[in-house]
Design an enzyme around this catalytic site. Structure first.
Site, PDB file in Angstrom:
ATOM      1  CB  CYS A  50     -24.154  45.576 -85.139  1.00 46.29           C
ATOM      2  SG  CYS A  50     -25.014  44.529 -83.882  1.00 46.29           S
ATOM      3  N   GLY A  96     -21.919  40.449 -86.609  1.00 45.55           N
ATOM      4  CA  GLY A  96     -22.030  42.005 -86.394  1.00 45.55           C
ATOM      5  C   GLY A  96     -22.175  42.646 -87.621  1.00 45.55           C
ATOM      6  CB  THR A  97     -23.460  41.211 -91.032  1.00 42.76           C
ATOM      7  OG1 THR A  97     -24.346  40.570 -90.638  1.00 42.76           O
ATOM      8  CG2 THR A  97     -22.098  40.716 -91.470  1.00 42.76           C
TER       9      THR A  97
END
Length: 270
Positions: free
Chosen positions: A216, A213-214
């Site tokens: 996003c 998720g980095t």
């Protein structure tokens, strides 16, 4: 009742849902909230997902995607719009029309592949992202593989990041944040390019599996800063620092690519 000053910080997020909470809409909401914004959403797809990977993708109907966005824009409004997982050419076309109906700056994260390797954008939709989303981007945030797919330019070092970023500016993006997490090196270098110059952001490369998720999170954090009225460079720098600390403090959940600690400012302030 006294009149209240206009609120700054409203972010409409158009993206897919991650049941594991580490990426997608869930990560977006956390990042925007932690950086002082108000997050509203239009969900494009529901994914069956955890740290081990994406186990199913269920796209939502086009009219439902648009109805969510229109409901937000017509009532709450938006100071910035962030797009993530779109999935198909048809969704890209519909979202482009939504962006044209608002004067809010758009942060476009051209999501193509999940951290575990699952495809989140159809092959035939890459051209639609290239022709419809890039020219509408106030800020485009590709990682190296995404930039390569969009430009055909190899991104294996800082020079490749620069050349691909310049090509994306030439395609119509008003600014490009070339993310360097996939680029080999002792440190991570992200490169912000605008028509007037570039800004280098360099920091520690963490030896960790907890990076789900980095992308996003970074894009939504940038959108939160822009929505609050920060200049582009300041919004990106704030987002970059927030994500770096969220990676460093990752809680180590799950058996695969674990999520970040989106809520770390709460514990710092406590």
């Amino acid at each position: 009742m006294l009149d209240q000053p206009p609120y700054r910080g409203r972010v409409l997020i158009i993206a897919g849902s991650d049941s594991g909470g580490g990426a997608g809409i869930q990560a977006d909401i956390k990042a925007v909230t932690m950086l002082g914004g108000y997050a509203a959403t239009a969900i494009t797809a529901i994914t069956v997902q955890n740290t081990l990977g994406v186990h199913g993708v269920h796209p939502l109907p086009l009219d439902l995607i648009e109805a969510q966005a229109r409901a937000v824009l017509d009532d709450i409004g938006a100071d910035a719009i962030k797009t993530g997982m779109l999935g198909s050419t048809a969704v890209v076309e519909r979202v482009a029309a939504i962006l044209d109906s608002s004067d809010a700056p758009a942060v476009i994260d051209p999501v193509m592949i999940a951290k575990g390797g699952a495809a989140l954008l159809a092959d035939d939709a890459v051209a639609a992202v290239r022709s419809l989303m890039i020219p509408r981007a106030a800020l485009l945030t590709p990682n190296a593989p995404e930039a390569e797919a969009l430009t055909g330019i190899a991104v294996a070092d800082l020079d490749g990041q620069r050349r691909a970023g310049e090509a994306l500016l030439a395609m119509g993006a008003r600014a490009v944040l070339m993310k360097g997490g996939h680029v080999p090196g002792a440190t991570v270098v992200d490169l912000l390019l605008t028509p007037t110059g570039e800004t280098l952001l360099e920091g520690e490369r963490f030896d960790t599996r907890n990076t789900h998720g980095t992308g996003c999170t970074l894009a939504s954090a940038c959108a939160a800063g822009l929505a609050r009225g920060l200049p582009l460079e300041a919004a990106v720098a704030e987002a970059w620092a927030y994500v770096a600390e969220a990676i460093r403090r990752a809680p180590g959940l799950g058996g695969g690519h674990g999520p970040l600690d989106h809520g770390w400012p709460l514990r710092r302030d406590a």
